[in-house]
Scaffold this motif. Structure first.
Motif, PDB file in Angstrom:
ATOM      1  N   GLU A 186       0.824  -1.213   0.000  1.00  0.00           N
ATOM      2  CA  GLU A 186       0.000   0.000   0.000  1.00  0.00           C
ATOM      3  C   GLU A 186       0.859   1.264   0.000  1.00  0.00           C
ATOM      4  N   GLU A 187       1.919   1.255   0.783  1.00  0.00           N
ATOM      5  CA  GLU A 187       2.811   2.419   0.833  1.00  0.00           C
ATOM      6  C   GLU A 187       3.628   2.541  -0.447  1.00  0.00           C
ATOM      7  N   LEU A 188       4.057   1.417  -0.981  1.00  0.00           N
ATOM      8  CA  LEU A 188       4.900   1.419  -2.167  1.00  0.00           C
ATOM      9  C   LEU A 188       4.187   2.029  -3.371  1.00  0.00           C
ATOM     10  N   ILE A 189       2.956   1.633  -3.604  1.00  0.00           N
ATOM     11  CA  ILE A 189       2.255   2.117  -4.796  1.00  0.00           C
ATOM     12  C   ILE A 189       1.886   3.596  -4.726  1.00  0.00           C
ATOM     13  N   GLU A 190       1.975   4.203  -3.551  1.00  0.00           N
ATOM     14  CA  GLU A 190       1.691   5.627  -3.405  1.00  0.00           C
ATOM     15  C   GLU A 190       2.900   6.506  -3.745  1.00  0.00           C
ATOM     16  N   ARG A 191       4.068   5.907  -3.858  1.00  0.00           N
ATOM     17  CA  ARG A 191       5.295   6.675  -4.102  1.00  0.00           C
ATOM     18  C   ARG A 191       5.402   7.104  -5.562  1.00  0.00           C
ATOM     19  N   LYS A 192       5.844   8.337  -5.801  1.00  0.00           N
ATOM     20  CA  LYS A 192       6.021   8.833  -7.167  1.00  0.00           C
ATOM     21  C   LYS A 192       7.131   8.075  -7.882  1.00  0.00           C
ATOM     22  N   ASP A 193       8.189   7.715  -7.152  1.00  0.00           N
ATOM     23  CA  ASP A 193       9.282   6.989  -7.796  1.00  0.00           C
ATOM     24  C   ASP A 193       8.853   5.567  -8.169  1.00  0.00           C
ATOM     25  N   TYR A 194       7.848   5.029  -7.480  1.00  0.00           N
ATOM     26  CA  TYR A 194       7.291   3.720  -7.851  1.00  0.00           C
ATOM     27  C   TYR A 194       6.616   3.829  -9.217  1.00  0.00           C
ATOM     28  N   ALA A 195       5.809   4.847  -9.401  1.00  0.00           N
ATOM     29  CA  ALA A 195       5.104   5.029 -10.670  1.00  0.00           C
ATOM     30  C   ALA A 195       6.097   5.196 -11.821  1.00  0.00           C
ATOM     31  N   ALA A 196       7.155   5.946 -11.601  1.00  0.00           N
ATOM     32  CA  ALA A 196       8.164   6.141 -12.647  1.00  0.00           C
ATOM     33  C   ALA A 196       8.895   4.835 -12.958  1.00  0.00           C
ATOM     34  N   PHE A 197       9.239   4.072 -11.916  1.00  0.00           N
ATOM     35  CA  PHE A 197       9.927   2.806 -12.108  1.00  0.00           C
ATOM     36  C   PHE A 197       9.021   1.808 -12.834  1.00  0.00           C
ATOM     37  N   ARG A 198       7.760   1.747 -12.436  1.00  0.00           N
ATOM     38  CA  ARG A 198       6.788   0.848 -13.073  1.00  0.00           C
ATOM     39  C   ARG A 198       6.618   1.205 -14.544  1.00  0.00           C
ATOM     40  N   SER A 199       6.550   2.486 -14.838  1.00  0.00           N
ATOM     41  CA  SER A 199       6.419   2.946 -16.219  1.00  0.00           C
ATOM     42  C   SER A 199       7.636   2.548 -17.053  1.00  0.00           C
TER      43      SER A 199
END
Length: 91
Positions: A57-70
């Motif tokens: 839950e905490e991980l998916i809220e991070r902006k760097d997570y979204a960039a890494f996933r992309s």
């Protein structure tokens, strides 16, 4: 996770698993090997930059997570775009 962690640091195991779920790969992995299709060759090996233990839950809220996933999604679909003769895959 219990298998990977082992009883103590001396019993830690190496675990290799195959998935098409990018979120699962990010959550469970320390290193992700992205393969091409037909033939299956290594496209890239990416270190997961998030510390352990991870809370989904905490991980998916991070902006760097979204960039890494992309970034991973781009690698994952790059091969498909090449195979169909396009330069973009719309999800």
């Amino acid at each position: 996770m219990k298998l990977w962690e082992g009883e103590n640091s001396e019993n830690k195991k190496t675990v290799v698993f195959v998935t098409h779920d990018i979120d699962e790969a990010i959550f469970l992995s320390d290193k992700i090997v992205v393969l091409t299709s037909h033939p299956g060759t290594v496209y890239d090996i990416v270190e997961v930059p998030f510390e352990r233990p991870r809370n989904r839950e905490e991980l998916i809220e991070r902006k760097d997570y979204a960039a890494f996933r992309s970034r991973l999604l781009s690698m994952f679909y790059h091969d498909i775009a090449d195979r169909i003769g396009g330069n973009e895959v719309v999800l």
